[in-house]
Motif scaffolding. Structure first.
Motif, PDB file in Angstrom:
ATOM      1  N   GLN A 118       0.842  -1.189   0.000  1.00 34.22           N
ATOM      2  CA  GLN A 118       0.000   0.000   0.000  1.00 34.22           C
ATOM      3  C   GLN A 118       0.884   1.249   0.000  1.00 34.22           C
ATOM      4  O   GLN A 118       1.848   1.343   0.770  1.00 34.22           O
ATOM      5  CB  GLN A 118      -0.903   0.003   1.234  1.00 34.22           C
ATOM      6  N   ILE A 119       0.570   2.211  -0.864  1.00 39.78           N
ATOM      7  CA  ILE A 119       1.359   3.434  -0.975  1.00 39.78           C
ATOM      8  C   ILE A 119       0.514   4.614  -0.493  1.00 39.78           C
ATOM      9  O   ILE A 119      -0.559   4.890  -1.029  1.00 39.78           O
ATOM     10  CB  ILE A 119       1.841   3.657  -2.418  1.00 39.78           C
ATOM     11  N   HIS A 120       1.011   5.268   0.543  1.00 40.82           N
ATOM     12  CA  HIS A 120       0.292   6.383   1.175  1.00 40.82           C
ATOM     13  C   HIS A 120       1.057   7.686   0.934  1.00 40.82           C
ATOM     14  O   HIS A 120       2.258   7.757   1.202  1.00 40.82           O
ATOM     15  CB  HIS A 120       0.170   6.172   2.679  1.00 40.82           C
ATOM     16  N   PRO A 121       0.415   8.740   0.460  1.00 35.70           N
ATOM     17  CA  PRO A 121       1.125   9.991   0.199  1.00 35.70           C
ATOM     18  C   PRO A 121       1.218  10.895   1.428  1.00 35.70           C
ATOM     19  O   PRO A 121       0.318  10.954   2.268  1.00 35.70           O
ATOM     20  CB  PRO A 121       0.268  10.649  -0.881  1.00 35.70           C
ATOM     21  N   ILE A 122       2.342  11.603   1.498  1.00 37.62           N
ATOM     22  CA  ILE A 122       2.492  12.745   2.402  1.00 37.62           C
ATOM     23  C   ILE A 122       2.177  13.989   1.579  1.00 37.62           C
ATOM     24  O   ILE A 122       2.664  14.134   0.453  1.00 37.62           O
ATOM     25  CB  ILE A 122       3.929  12.836   2.949  1.00 37.62           C
ATOM     26  N   GLY A 123       1.365  14.868   2.103  1.00 40.08           N
ATOM     27  CA  GLY A 123       1.037  16.101   1.395  1.00 40.08           C
ATOM     28  C   GLY A 123       2.115  17.157   1.577  1.00 40.08           C
ATOM     29  O   GLY A 123       2.788  17.221   2.610  1.00 40.08           O
ATOM     30  N   ALA A 124       2.300  17.977   0.551  1.00 45.01           N
ATOM     31  CA  ALA A 124       3.275  19.066   0.629  1.00 45.01           C
ATOM     32  C   ALA A 124       2.785  20.146   1.585  1.00 45.01           C
ATOM     33  O   ALA A 124       1.592  20.461   1.631  1.00 45.01           O
ATOM     34  CB  ALA A 124       3.503  19.663  -0.755  1.00 45.01           C
ATOM     35  N   VAL A 125       3.696  20.720   2.339  1.00 43.69           N
ATOM     36  CA  VAL A 125       3.369  21.868   3.195  1.00 43.69           C
ATOM     37  C   VAL A 125       3.249  23.129   2.348  1.00 43.69           C
ATOM     38  O   VAL A 125       2.344  23.949   2.543  1.00 43.69           O
ATOM     39  CB  VAL A 125       4.452  22.064   4.285  1.00 43.69           C
ATOM     40  N   THR A 126       4.171  23.272   1.380  1.00 46.90           N
ATOM     41  CA  THR A 126       4.150  24.471   0.543  1.00 46.90           C
ATOM     42  C   THR A 126       4.107  24.091  -0.938  1.00 46.90           C
ATOM     43  O   THR A 126       4.544  23.011  -1.333  1.00 46.90           O
ATOM     44  CB  THR A 126       5.403  25.348   0.794  1.00 46.90           C
ATOM     45  N   LEU A 127       3.578  24.975  -1.745  1.00 43.12           N
ATOM     46  CA  LEU A 127       3.461  24.743  -3.178  1.00 43.12           C
ATOM     47  C   LEU A 127       4.847  24.520  -3.791  1.00 43.12           C
ATOM     48  O   LEU A 127       5.794  25.278  -3.517  1.00 43.12           O
ATOM     49  CB  LEU A 127       2.784  25.928  -3.856  1.00 43.12           C
ATOM     50  N   LEU A 146      -1.479  11.479   4.607  1.00 43.93           N
ATOM     51  CA  LEU A 146      -1.314  11.005   5.989  1.00 43.93           C
ATOM     52  C   LEU A 146      -0.635  12.016   6.896  1.00 43.93           C
ATOM     53  O   LEU A 146      -0.828  12.000   8.105  1.00 43.93           O
ATOM     54  CB  LEU A 146      -0.488   9.711   6.009  1.00 43.93           C
ATOM     55  N   ALA A 147       0.212  12.854   6.324  1.00 42.12           N
ATOM     56  CA  ALA A 147       0.960  13.848   7.092  1.00 42.12           C
ATOM     57  C   ALA A 147       1.388  14.939   6.122  1.00 42.12           C
ATOM     58  O   ALA A 147       1.045  14.881   4.933  1.00 42.12           O
ATOM     59  CB  ALA A 147       2.173  13.201   7.762  1.00 42.12           C
ATOM     60  N   PHE A 148       2.153  15.912   6.629  1.00 41.30           N
ATOM     61  CA  PHE A 148       2.517  17.060   5.791  1.00 41.30           C
ATOM     62  C   PHE A 148       3.988  17.395   5.957  1.00 41.30           C
ATOM     63  O   PHE A 148       4.518  17.435   7.064  1.00 41.30           O
ATOM     64  CB  PHE A 148       1.624  18.256   6.126  1.00 41.30           C
TER      65      PHE A 148
END
Length: 420
Positions: A118-127, A146-148
């Motif tokens: 399973q591949i879970h993404p971390i979201g970017a804090v900044t563009l 899941l996190a930033f």
């Protein structure tokens, strides 16, 4: 098909079978029997001397998909991960475009129903991970991030870091930061010290990490929130984390497993596969990392997997990019670390701890539970050949060498992989 894992030592503190040698039967993705008695099966794995844990999680894998697929794509990363013992990968946001909208999150997660890993993404804090303008983190969270983090890049802007810690408290989000003062490390090639002076390479001083860790801890104390340091390497940074934890700050950290085993003397031959960020440090730092693993200051072990194509690595040392592939060789580092740190302590740092931090479901090894498992042989000698390498990239200092410690099987999502 019924698959029997025979005579494995179970490592799962949530299981009634923890640290016991058992026979475990799996059918249709489910554990249907755990016993000390003989069990009939279609396929038998002799696991004498092996460790059976819940599936390993890598909390911070670089995958260049979308945009940098020539380094690693979702499929190749999954194949390398299963051969390395992982059932879940947590993917850094440094793609092109970065993971900054629900479109990127959906692109990454849409294949999980059919994947073993399973591949879970971390979201970017900044563009664009540029550190200048915040992303819509509430939308990213709702989409499945899941996190930033800005991943391989530090959140260098103090105001952005403070606002992120405050903003994420709205939904108890986790901020992951790579602590580095980019100005102190500017043009740096390796750890600053006697070896960098001897080799004539510009150094990356420990203080570049220590100052960033100190700053972030002060901001966490001021604002509240949840903060995780990724890829720590220096003894002082670890002491700062240890002290902050005693003050009950909501703080955690990880290291790349190789960081506690390799020192900067390995760079004397200018092998670019040892060029990583944070850099390989001195022996005293390695000793401190081992102590941090033992006393719980270090919460999580990661692979530090950072694939680079040949054009980025086979260059003069000061022109080569940072990073090494390490999903398939991670198990050998666990085996090496187990000579100094209890193996069950190490297993917890790659199974339960990352899942707890990321609020992922925590599987357990009990009858009638879904099989999310990793079988690991800490004593097996093998050669990491180009034929065995599942990654698209080859930037590994262990390629073509004999190493000790190998993942033997993984089970997840009603699928399995077994070493031939």
């Amino acid at each position: 098909m019924k698959i029997l894992i025979q005579s494995a030592t179970i490592s799962d503190p949530n299981s009634s079978h923890h640290q016991k040698k058992k026979n475990l039967l799996i059918q249709n993705g489910k554990i249907i029997e755990i016993s000390s008695k003989k069990i009939a099966a279609d396929k038998v794995i002799d696991a004498e001397g092996m460790i059976l844990s819940t599936g390993w999680v890598d909390m911070g894998t670089f995958i260049g998909d979308p945009g940098l697929e020539y380094k690693e794509d979702l499929e190749s990363a999954g194949k390398a991960a299963e051969a390395g013992g992982f059932t879940e990968l947590v993917m850094l946001p440094n793609t092109v475009p970065s993971v900054q909208s629900k479109n990127e999150v959906n692109y990454i997660t849409k294949g999980n129903e059919s994947r073993l890993v399973q591949i879970h993404p971390i979201g970017a804090v900044t563009l664009k991970n540029a550190g200048e303008e915040l992303t819509e983190m509430i939308d990213l969270d709702a989409s499945g991030a899941l996190a930033f983090s800005d991943g391989l890049k530090p959140v260098w802007n103090t105001d952005i870091l403070l606002k992120s810690l405050q903003y994420l408290q709205k939904f108890d989000g986790l901020l992951i930061n790579h602590p580095e003062d980019i100005w102190l490390n500017m043009f740096g090639q390796m750890n600053e010290g006697r070896n960098s002076t001897t080799l004539g390479l510009k150094g990356m001083p420990n203080i570049a990490e220590d100052l960033a860790v100190s700053r972030d801890i002060e901001l966490l104390s001021y604002s509240g929130g949840r903060l995780h340091f990724a890829r720590l390497s220096s003894a002082k940074a670890l002491d700062l984390v240890r002290a902050a934890k005693k003050k009950k700050l909501n703080l955690s950290c990880d290291i790349a497993a190789y960081q506690a085993l390799l020192d900067d003397s390995l760079l004397e031959d200018f092998d670019t596969n040892y060029k990583v960020n944070p850099p390989l440090r001195e022996k005293s730092d390695l000793d401190a990392l081992i102590a941090g693993l033992k006393d719980g200051t270090i919460d999580v072990l990661t692979s530090g997997h950072l694939p680079q194509d040949t054009e980025s690595k086979v260059l003069e040392f000061d022109h080569a990019d940072f990073g090494m592939i390490n999903l398939q060789t991670f198990a050998s580092q666990i085996a090496s670390l187990s000579k100094q740190v209890d193996i069950h302590t190490l297993m917890e740092k790659v199974t339960h701890a990352p899942r707890k931090l990321l609020k992922l479901n925590i599987p357990t090894i009990e009858k009638d539970e879904k099989a999310n498992l990793t079988l690991f042989n800490p004593a097996e000698k093998w050669v990491f050949t180009e034929e065995a390498n599942r990654s698209k990239s080859k930037n590994s200092p262990w390629l073509g060498k004999e190493i000790v410690g190998k993942a033997k099987a993984v089970f997840n999502n009603s699928k399995h992989w077994m070493d031939a």
